[in-house]
Design an enzyme around this catalytic site. Sequence first.
Site, PDB file in Angstrom:
ATOM      1  N   HIS A 101       0.869  -1.175   0.000  1.00 32.36           N
ATOM      2  CA  HIS A 101       0.000   0.000   0.000  1.00 32.36           C
ATOM      3  C   HIS A 101       0.909   1.229   0.000  1.00 32.36           C
ATOM      4  O   HIS A 101       2.028   1.184   0.520  1.00 32.36           O
ATOM      5  CB  HIS A 101      -0.861   0.098   1.266  1.00 32.36           C
ATOM      6  CG  HIS A 101      -1.765  -1.050   1.547  1.00 32.36           C
ATOM      7  ND1 HIS A 101      -1.332  -2.201   2.152  1.00 32.36           N
ATOM      8  CD2 HIS A 101      -3.100  -1.202   1.359  1.00 32.36           C
ATOM      9  CE1 HIS A 101      -2.348  -3.033   2.316  1.00 32.36           C
ATOM     10  NE2 HIS A 101      -3.439  -2.448   1.840  1.00 32.36           N
ATOM     11  N   ASP A 104       2.407   2.147   3.313  1.00 32.52           N
ATOM     12  CA  ASP A 104       3.439   1.254   3.851  1.00 32.52           C
ATOM     13  C   ASP A 104       4.835   1.728   3.487  1.00 32.52           C
ATOM     14  O   ASP A 104       5.787   1.518   4.242  1.00 32.52           O
ATOM     15  CB  ASP A 104       3.302  -0.168   3.279  1.00 32.52           C
ATOM     16  CG  ASP A 104       1.901  -0.726   3.373  1.00 32.52           C
ATOM     17  OD1 ASP A 104       1.240  -0.451   4.384  1.00 32.52           O
ATOM     18  OD2 ASP A 104       1.482  -1.421   2.433  1.00 32.52           O
ATOM     19  N   GLU A 232     -10.901  -6.761  -3.757  1.00 32.27           N
ATOM     20  CA  GLU A 232     -10.730  -7.744  -2.683  1.00 32.27           C
ATOM     21  C   GLU A 232     -11.953  -7.766  -1.774  1.00 32.27           C
ATOM     22  O   GLU A 232     -12.226  -6.786  -1.087  1.00 32.27           O
ATOM     23  CB  GLU A 232      -9.478  -7.421  -1.866  1.00 32.27           C
ATOM     24  CG  GLU A 232      -9.227  -8.419  -0.760  1.00 32.27           C
ATOM     25  CD  GLU A 232      -7.848  -8.285  -0.160  1.00 32.27           C
ATOM     26  OE1 GLU A 232      -7.672  -8.675   0.999  1.00 32.27           O
ATOM     27  OE2 GLU A 232      -6.936  -7.804  -0.858  1.00 32.27           O
ATOM     28  N   GLU A 268      -8.987 -13.505  -0.031  1.00 32.72           N
ATOM     29  CA  GLU A 268      -8.185 -13.759   1.176  1.00 32.72           C
ATOM     30  C   GLU A 268      -8.838 -14.828   2.035  1.00 32.72           C
ATOM     31  O   GLU A 268     -10.059 -14.801   2.259  1.00 32.72           O
ATOM     32  CB  GLU A 268      -8.014 -12.481   1.987  1.00 32.72           C
ATOM     33  CG  GLU A 268      -7.175 -12.699   3.244  1.00 32.72           C
ATOM     34  CD  GLU A 268      -7.036 -11.462   4.089  1.00 32.72           C
ATOM     35  OE1 GLU A 268      -7.293 -11.539   5.308  1.00 32.72           O
ATOM     36  OE2 GLU A 268      -6.662 -10.399   3.533  1.00 32.72           O
ATOM     37  N   HIS A 271     -10.637 -13.373   5.125  1.00 31.09           N
ATOM     38  CA  HIS A 271     -11.892 -12.714   4.787  1.00 31.09           C
ATOM     39  C   HIS A 271     -12.987 -13.739   4.483  1.00 31.09           C
ATOM     40  O   HIS A 271     -14.160 -13.518   4.799  1.00 31.09           O
ATOM     41  CB  HIS A 271     -11.692 -11.787   3.589  1.00 31.09           C
ATOM     42  CG  HIS A 271     -10.780 -10.642   3.866  1.00 31.09           C
ATOM     43  ND1 HIS A 271     -10.351  -9.769   2.883  1.00 31.09           N
ATOM     44  CD2 HIS A 271     -10.191 -10.221   5.008  1.00 31.09           C
ATOM     45  CE1 HIS A 271      -9.550  -8.864   3.417  1.00 31.09           C
ATOM     46  NE2 HIS A 271      -9.438  -9.120   4.701  1.00 31.09           N
ATOM     47  N   ASP A 296      -4.704 -13.733  -1.262  1.00 29.50           N
ATOM     48  CA  ASP A 296      -3.955 -13.387  -0.060  1.00 29.50           C
ATOM     49  C   ASP A 296      -4.013 -14.596   0.854  1.00 29.50           C
ATOM     50  O   ASP A 296      -5.097 -14.982   1.322  1.00 29.50           O
ATOM     51  CB  ASP A 296      -4.572 -12.184   0.641  1.00 29.50           C
ATOM     52  CG  ASP A 296      -4.171 -10.859   0.016  1.00 29.50           C
ATOM     53  OD1 ASP A 296      -3.384 -10.873  -0.939  1.00 29.50           O
ATOM     54  OD2 ASP A 296      -4.658  -9.820   0.484  1.00 29.50           O
ATOM     55  N   ASP A 307     -10.195 -10.736  12.171  1.00 28.11           N
ATOM     56  CA  ASP A 307      -9.218 -11.078  11.132  1.00 28.11           C
ATOM     57  C   ASP A 307      -7.822 -11.060  11.733  1.00 28.11           C
ATOM     58  O   ASP A 307      -7.190 -10.014  11.817  1.00 28.11           O
ATOM     59  CB  ASP A 307      -9.363 -10.044  10.012  1.00 28.11           C
ATOM     60  CG  ASP A 307      -8.655 -10.442   8.742  1.00 28.11           C
ATOM     61  OD1 ASP A 307      -8.143 -11.562   8.690  1.00 28.11           O
ATOM     62  OD2 ASP A 307      -8.626  -9.620   7.813  1.00 28.11           O
ATOM     63  N   ASP A 309      -5.008 -12.609  10.707  1.00 29.99           N
ATOM     64  CA  ASP A 309      -3.911 -12.538   9.723  1.00 29.99           C
ATOM     65  C   ASP A 309      -2.683 -13.339  10.153  1.00 29.99           C
ATOM     66  O   ASP A 309      -1.557 -12.837  10.146  1.00 29.99           O
ATOM     67  CB  ASP A 309      -3.502 -11.079   9.476  1.00 29.99           C
ATOM     68  CG  ASP A 309      -4.507 -10.317   8.644  1.00 29.99           C
ATOM     69  OD1 ASP A 309      -5.173 -10.945   7.810  1.00 29.99           O
ATOM     70  OD2 ASP A 309      -4.636  -9.088   8.821  1.00 29.99           O
ATOM     71  N   ASP A 339      -0.521 -12.168   3.112  1.00 36.55           N
ATOM     72  CA  ASP A 339      -1.127 -11.085   3.891  1.00 36.55           C
ATOM     73  C   ASP A 339      -1.213 -11.582   5.331  1.00 36.55           C
ATOM     74  O   ASP A 339      -2.290 -11.789   5.879  1.00 36.55           O
ATOM     75  CB  ASP A 339      -2.500 -10.738   3.327  1.00 36.55           C
ATOM     76  CG  ASP A 339      -3.068  -9.476   3.944  1.00 36.55           C
ATOM     77  OD1 ASP A 339      -2.425  -8.911   4.840  1.00 36.55           O
ATOM     78  OD2 ASP A 339      -4.169  -9.057   3.542  1.00 36.55           O
TER      79      ASP A 339
END
Length: 435
Positions: A101, A104, A232, A268, A271, A296, A307, A309, A339
């Site tokens: 992103h 980032d 996404e 993802e 998700h 992802d 979430d 991750d 991700d």
Amino acid sequence: MSTGFFDGIDKVVYEGPDSTNPLAFRHYNPDEIVMGKRMEDHLRFAVAWWHSFAWEGGDPFGGPTFVRPWHPQDGMDRARLKADVAFEMFDLLGAPFFCWHDADIRPEQGSFADNLATLNEITDYIGGKMATSETRLLWGTANMFSHRRWMGGAATNPDPDVFAFAAATVKGCMDATHKLGGANYVLWGGREGYETLLNTDMGRELDHMGRFLSMVVDYKHKIGFQGTILVEPKPQEPSKHQYDFDAATCIGFLRKYGLEGEVRLNLEQGHAILAGHSFEHEIAVAAAEGMLGSIDMNRNDYQSGWDTDQFPNNTPEVALAYCHILKSGGFTTGGTNFDAKLRRQSLDAQDLVAAHVGGMDICARGLKAAAAMIEDGGLDAALAERYAGWDTPEAQAMLNSDLGAISDRVLAKSINPEPRSGRQEMLENYVNRFV
């Protein structure tokens, strides 16, 4: 010159399934041929810049736990150091791709003009790093969810100035992605949804989001970007309800606004779980509609309602996901982006490398299991047997008939079917033979 962050860690190599080295691949052999293609070319691994380098280890109840040399991320010197460290890790892992992103890779400057200037500066720097590395850009995207300006959405914001800021931000990120040779551009609607319908005009917001995405597609063609535009799905968190709830919802949205031929999905695992689905379900839905683009890869904690991750560690889940990916023809511009982030107690550079090694190995095991199942043909044979009745001329003719004619046929032939076993447990046992 080395940054020193990974001092004492050697380049990760494949040592085979008997290795006990925590920083060696046991299953991921990039050059191994699976179904006629190199494993690396099947999996197309990518490292996520945000979780691996930008995330500081905070959570809703506590501040940062990671103390990195590039923290706080408030200036270009630290942004360049972060890029140096990132490419050192890409080289250690032999990672073919990375993703980012805008927020980032560059410090937040407050104004659009200053954000754009620092984005262009850091992507020029990253481009220089790429010139001496084998790692490429899988995709770029814009963070339109963290800053307070996005609290009411980006493309769906009730304030047209926020829509304008979002459009300008995406243009800048698309230009940067194009400059770096990105294979895709992703739009993740982190806050494209609502907290309450009391203050939401849903129809207008959906129309604005559809128009926004159409502008993105038009701009892709204007600048000659050859990559794929991806959206996404995510069901909730942070918004109570998000318009990109799951694969089926996104596909319906794309069709409503005439974008089904231009945009694919980046799916993802975490998700999918938040939406009440399995990852294989979401992949199968997108593949059935010809809209599977990229994934992802991560996992959620099944005792938690959000979430988390985490890096993948469940071979059966991963194998079933790749089974559907392989059956759909595999990735073209897409790939497998991690991700995923370290747990906030995993502080060391070695932890960061080991997490990716483990994730890459799990995906390699899953890919090989998926390929073995496809080559064995057991699942396909079971499907063919279950649906064999539909292959008869009489059954196919029924689909072109009408209710009256079908009713007459049922009466004439005294059709009174008995149910037949779906053999779910036998098929689950079959899958377990390979994982």
